[in-house]
Design a protein around this motif. Structure first.
Motif, PDB file in Angstrom:
ATOM      1  N   GLU A 138       0.841  -1.201   0.000  1.00 25.27           N
ATOM      2  CA  GLU A 138       0.000   0.000   0.000  1.00 25.27           C
ATOM      3  C   GLU A 138       0.878   1.252   0.000  1.00 25.27           C
ATOM      4  N   GLU A 139       1.879   1.227   0.844  1.00 27.85           N
ATOM      5  CA  GLU A 139       2.767   2.389   0.902  1.00 27.85           C
ATOM      6  C   GLU A 139       3.454   2.608  -0.431  1.00 27.85           C
ATOM      7  N   HIS A 140       3.859   1.509  -1.039  1.00 30.76           N
ATOM      8  CA  HIS A 140       4.545   1.623  -2.319  1.00 30.76           C
ATOM      9  C   HIS A 140       3.610   2.189  -3.386  1.00 30.76           C
ATOM     10  N   ARG A 141       2.381   1.767  -3.353  1.00 29.67           N
ATOM     11  CA  ARG A 141       1.425   2.288  -4.342  1.00 29.67           C
ATOM     12  C   ARG A 141       1.145   3.766  -4.087  1.00 29.67           C
ATOM     13  N   LEU A 142       1.051   4.129  -2.847  1.00 31.42           N
ATOM     14  CA  LEU A 142       0.893   5.546  -2.525  1.00 31.42           C
ATOM     15  C   LEU A 142       2.115   6.332  -2.987  1.00 31.42           C
ATOM     16  N   PHE A 143       3.253   5.722  -2.830  1.00 28.58           N
ATOM     17  CA  PHE A 143       4.485   6.345  -3.294  1.00 28.58           C
ATOM     18  C   PHE A 143       4.413   6.583  -4.799  1.00 28.58           C
ATOM     19  N   LEU A 144       3.921   5.596  -5.529  1.00 28.25           N
ATOM     20  CA  LEU A 144       3.811   5.740  -6.979  1.00 28.25           C
ATOM     21  C   LEU A 144       2.809   6.830  -7.343  1.00 28.25           C
ATOM     22  N   LEU A 145       1.732   6.881  -6.596  1.00 24.90           N
ATOM     23  CA  LEU A 145       0.750   7.938  -6.836  1.00 24.90           C
ATOM     24  C   LEU A 145       1.377   9.313  -6.588  1.00 24.90           C
ATOM     25  N   GLY A 146       2.082   9.402  -5.495  1.00 19.83           N
ATOM     26  CA  GLY A 146       2.743  10.661  -5.188  1.00 19.83           C
ATOM     27  C   GLY A 146       3.783  11.022  -6.230  1.00 19.83           C
ATOM     28  N   LEU A 147       4.474  10.019  -6.687  1.00 23.38           N
ATOM     29  CA  LEU A 147       5.476  10.237  -7.724  1.00 23.38           C
ATOM     30  C   LEU A 147       4.809  10.757  -8.991  1.00 23.38           C
ATOM     31  N   ALA A 148       3.633  10.206  -9.272  1.00 19.78           N
ATOM     32  CA  ALA A 148       2.914  10.644 -10.467  1.00 19.78           C
ATOM     33  C   ALA A 148       2.442  12.084 -10.323  1.00 19.78           C
ATOM     34  N   LYS A 149       2.049  12.437  -9.119  1.00 22.62           N
ATOM     35  CA  LYS A 149       1.506  13.785  -8.942  1.00 22.62           C
ATOM     36  C   LYS A 149       2.607  14.828  -8.806  1.00 22.62           C
ATOM     37  N   PHE A 150       3.563  14.567  -7.957  1.00 20.06           N
ATOM     38  CA  PHE A 150       4.554  15.584  -7.643  1.00 20.06           C
ATOM     39  C   PHE A 150       5.854  15.434  -8.428  1.00 20.06           C
ATOM     40  N   GLY A 151       6.033  14.264  -9.005  1.00 27.60           N
ATOM     41  CA  GLY A 151       7.235  14.073  -9.779  1.00 27.60           C
ATOM     42  C   GLY A 151       8.433  13.669  -8.947  1.00 27.60           C
ATOM     43  N   LYS A 152       9.455  13.304  -9.656  1.00 25.14           N
ATOM     44  CA  LYS A 152      10.663  12.835  -8.999  1.00 25.14           C
ATOM     45  C   LYS A 152      11.361  14.004  -8.314  1.00 25.14           C
ATOM     46  N   GLY A 153      11.683  13.830  -7.067  1.00 22.92           N
ATOM     47  CA  GLY A 153      12.433  14.842  -6.345  1.00 22.92           C
ATOM     48  C   GLY A 153      11.655  15.545  -5.264  1.00 22.92           C
ATOM     49  N   ASP A 154      10.348  15.609  -5.434  1.00 22.51           N
ATOM     50  CA  ASP A 154       9.559  16.310  -4.415  1.00 22.51           C
ATOM     51  C   ASP A 154       9.121  15.328  -3.338  1.00 22.51           C
ATOM     52  N   TRP A 155      10.085  14.795  -2.660  1.00 16.18           N
ATOM     53  CA  TRP A 155       9.802  13.747  -1.671  1.00 16.18           C
ATOM     54  C   TRP A 155       9.036  14.297  -0.487  1.00 16.18           C
ATOM     55  N   SER A 173      14.791   7.616   0.054  1.00 17.00           N
ATOM     56  CA  SER A 173      15.560   6.381   0.097  1.00 17.00           C
ATOM     57  C   SER A 173      14.856   5.275  -0.661  1.00 17.00           C
ATOM     58  N   HIS A 174      13.553   5.212  -0.446  1.00 17.49           N
ATOM     59  CA  HIS A 174      12.762   4.197  -1.149  1.00 17.49           C
ATOM     60  C   HIS A 174      12.827   4.449  -2.654  1.00 17.49           C
ATOM     61  N   GLN A 176      15.188   5.887  -4.225  1.00 16.63           N
ATOM     62  CA  GLN A 176      16.530   5.533  -4.675  1.00 16.63           C
ATOM     63  C   GLN A 176      16.598   4.056  -5.037  1.00 16.63           C
ATOM     64  N   LYS A 177      16.107   3.244  -4.137  1.00 15.45           N
ATOM     65  CA  LYS A 177      16.122   1.805  -4.392  1.00 15.45           C
ATOM     66  C   LYS A 177      15.214   1.450  -5.561  1.00 15.45           C
ATOM     67  N   TYR A 178      14.113   2.156  -5.627  1.00  9.80           N
ATOM     68  CA  TYR A 178      13.137   1.868  -6.674  1.00  9.80           C
ATOM     69  C   TYR A 178      13.732   2.128  -8.057  1.00  9.80           C
ATOM     70  N   PHE A 179      14.396   3.266  -8.212  1.00 10.57           N
ATOM     71  CA  PHE A 179      14.935   3.606  -9.522  1.00 10.57           C
ATOM     72  C   PHE A 179      16.154   2.742  -9.863  1.00 10.57           C
ATOM     73  N   ILE A 180      16.890   2.394  -8.844  1.00 16.76           N
ATOM     74  CA  ILE A 180      17.992   1.461  -9.080  1.00 16.76           C
ATOM     75  C   ILE A 180      17.436   0.146  -9.608  1.00 16.76           C
ATOM     76  N   ARG A 181      16.375  -0.277  -8.959  1.00 15.99           N
ATOM     77  CA  ARG A 181      15.726  -1.521  -9.363  1.00 15.99           C
ATOM     78  C   ARG A 181      15.204  -1.411 -10.790  1.00 15.99           C
ATOM     79  N   LEU A 182      14.615  -0.253 -11.067  1.00 15.82           N
ATOM     80  CA  LEU A 182      14.009  -0.048 -12.378  1.00 15.82           C
ATOM     81  C   LEU A 182      15.065  -0.095 -13.476  1.00 15.82           C
ATOM     82  N   ASN A 183      16.211   0.437 -13.169  1.00 12.37           N
ATOM     83  CA  ASN A 183      17.263   0.538 -14.174  1.00 12.37           C
ATOM     84  C   ASN A 183      18.190  -0.667 -14.189  1.00 12.37           C
ATOM     85  N   SER A 184      17.971  -1.567 -13.271  1.00 12.55           N
ATOM     86  CA  SER A 184      18.891  -2.681 -13.160  1.00 12.55           C
ATOM     87  C   SER A 184      18.788  -3.592 -14.364  1.00 12.55           C
TER      88      SER A 184
END
Length: 230
Positions: A138-155, A173-174, A176-184
């Motif tokens: 759930e937190e991760h999905r909220l994170f994705l929603l927030g990422l969609a709304k505010f964009g990368k960097g506005d943590w 931090s999350h 960071q790991k997420y994008f590392i994972r995405l680009n791995s």
DNA sequence: TTAGCCCTTCTAACCCGCAA
DNA sequence: TTGCGGGTTAGAAGGGCTAA
């Protein structure tokens, strides 16, 4: 930013859709969701033109440009609802050893807050490394929603408005790991991970992935789709 | 106008748990 | 057993605000 929840509304909103149209827009498979979000991210800087949606639709495969546009509008509506506070957020703080996000600009008070470094760099007894609290889906999905709304960097905004159970530092931090994972590389070999979730839409319960609704977001895991920029 | 302070973000290292 | 995934933490850097 992909979804401008607080910005100019789309020319047509999901509220204008007939129930049948809305239902059709919900019938998206996980694969289609991912293809859509990837295409949306690739064409995010383009103007909102028919050609843009045609390209996105071709990337998705079995969806029309109109389907894709409707999908986007539904997501935008969801994010606006969240931003307007019409969607209640789960009370993650309850029972968590996490803190309220900072409201004073200070980066938190517990988790993710580094105490003043002890002289010489050694940790004192009360600076024991904290046991990490795994991010929930759930937190991760909220994170994705927030990422969609505010964009990368506005943590900070993501922390305050979406993942309220995590500090901006934790969100960063999350991410960071997420994008590392995405680009791995070696995507076939790697283990499964929560970061494999690239959409805020939970796996379909026997059917379509549905965007967030006020009712759905209250307690279950239906947080709708969020599109991320990678 | 500028220096200083504070806040925030970014990056990388460290560490632990667990799946392969 | 080992390597990976994920959370925490430290330090640097940049930007904004404010007082001098």
């Amino acid at each position: 930013m992909l979804l401008q929840a607080g910005g100019a509304p789309p020319t047509t909103t999901a509220a204008h859709l007939t129930p049948a149209e809305r239902q059709a827009s919900l019938q998206w498979s996980v694969e289609e969701e991912r293809a859509f979000e990837g295409a949306l991210a690739r064409h995010i800087d383009e103007d909102d033109t028919e050609e843009r949606w045609d390209r996105i639709a071709r990337a998705v495969g079995h969806k029309s440009a109109m389907d894709c546009k409707r999908r986007y509008e539904l997501l935008a509506e969801d994010v606006r609802n969240i931003g307007a506070g019409r969607v209640p957020m789960p009370a993650y703080n309850e029972g968590h050893d996490t803190q309220e996000p900072s409201t004073s600009g200070v980066v938190g008070d517990k988790v993710g807050v580094r105490p003043k470094k002890a002289a010489g760099g050694a940790r004192t007894a009360d600076q024991e490394r904290r046991k990490g609290i795994p991010w929930t889906e759930e937190e991760h999905r909220l994170f994705l929603l927030g990422l969609a709304k505010f964009g990368k960097g506005d943590w900070r905004s993501i922390s305050r408005n979406f993942v309220i159970s995590r500090t901006p530092t934790q969100v960063a931090s999350h991410a960071q790991k997420y994008f590392i994972r995405l680009n791995s590389i070696n995507k076939d070999k790697r283990r499964s991970s929560i970061h494999d979730i690239t959409t805020a839409t939970p796996p379909a319960n026997g059917g379509a992935a549905a965007p967030v609704t006020g009712a759905a977001a209250s307690k279950d895991t239906s947080y709708g789709s969020a599109t991320i920029r990678t």
